[in-house]
Design an enzyme around this catalytic site. Sequence first.
Site, PDB file in Angstrom:
ATOM      1  N   GLY A  56       0.825  -1.231  -0.020  1.00  0.00           N
ATOM      2  CA  GLY A  56       0.054   0.079  -0.087  1.00  0.00           C
ATOM      3  C   GLY A  56       1.021   1.381   0.044  1.00  0.00           C
ATOM      4  N   CYS A  57       0.239   2.320  -0.217  1.00  0.00           N
ATOM      5  CA  CYS A  57       0.939   3.759  -0.253  1.00  0.00           C
ATOM      6  C   CYS A  57       1.848   3.867   1.053  1.00  0.00           C
ATOM      7  CB  CYS A  57       0.247   4.940  -0.664  1.00  0.00           C
ATOM      8  SG  CYS A  57      -0.463   4.834  -2.550  1.00  0.00           S
ATOM      9  N   CYS A  58       3.147   4.128   0.937  1.00  0.00           N
ATOM     10  CA  CYS A  58       3.807   4.690   2.192  1.00  0.00           C
ATOM     11  C   CYS A  58       3.838   3.654   3.255  1.00  0.00           C
ATOM     12  CB  CYS A  58       3.324   5.956   2.608  1.00  0.00           C
ATOM     13  SG  CYS A  58       3.321   7.235   1.330  1.00  0.00           S
ATOM     14  N   SER A  59       3.595   2.373   3.114  1.00  0.00           N
ATOM     15  CA  SER A  59       3.548   1.556   4.046  1.00  0.00           C
ATOM     16  C   SER A  59       4.688   1.220   5.152  1.00  0.00           C
ATOM     17  CB  SER A  59       2.877  -0.052   3.644  1.00  0.00           C
ATOM     18  OG  SER A  59       3.767  -0.372   2.724  1.00  0.00           O
ATOM     19  N   ASP A 117       3.825   6.908  -2.332  1.00  0.00           N
ATOM     20  CA  ASP A 117       2.641   6.252  -2.826  1.00  0.00           C
ATOM     21  C   ASP A 117       2.819   5.743  -4.236  1.00  0.00           C
ATOM     22  OD1 ASP A 117       1.140   7.978  -0.997  1.00  0.00           O
ATOM     23  OD2 ASP A 117       0.684   9.420  -2.629  1.00  0.00           O
TER      24      ASP A 117
END
Length: 233
Positions: free
Chosen positions: A130-133, A165
């Site tokens: 996922g984004c910026c995980s 992202d």
Amino acid sequence: MLPWENIPTLRRQEVYRMPSVGSISAVLKKSCYREDPSPFLVIDPRDSCYLLDPKYNCKTLQTVLEGLSEIKEIKVEAGLEPPAPSAQELNDALGNRDLFLYHGHGSGDQYIPMRKVENMNKCSAAFLMGCCSGLPYRGGRYVPKSVPISFLLAGSPVIVATLWDVPEDISQFVKAMLESFWRERSDDVKPERIGSLMADARYACAQQFLTGAAIVCYGVPTAITTKRKKKNT
């Protein structure tokens, strides 16, 4: 954080991120994945579960998973699909499986508090797509925190996450990694480690230096293998 793994001299190398030298020893002591005679921690991707965020369009990855299950016979067990599982269900999945795959918004911490993860006695390896995980966040004067660090505190041997992202073509990275897992399990050769397999999988992304560069690996060297059942004596 900067994607050091993607500078020319490291792009084809096996790189793992850790908060400190002491954290390496802590993970090795807490992890339950060590199997003799292997010098590395090992996981069996057949013993896995996944969570597709119901609020995120995961049709591409779902198609990839279904295609691999049909063609490559990769069995993704205990699929945690919508409606969203409870925090206890996720806690049980993380504690009893070898591999956890999340794809959706963020890191999945909206489904299970990281404080609950940190208190676990053991934790599976994790792919947080996922984004910026994997991006650390600062809390004023306090030490930066991140979801991968919480997983490491729980004993997870390896966490693959992103620094910024990412578009939907990250699904191609996941597909390439799963295909590598299957190949490593089917060949009677020395198993490769997740960090080394990531170098090739990054090139599967349509945007290698955007999506591919965002993907990093936290933890310690962890190999892909098929666990053998111990014989009764």
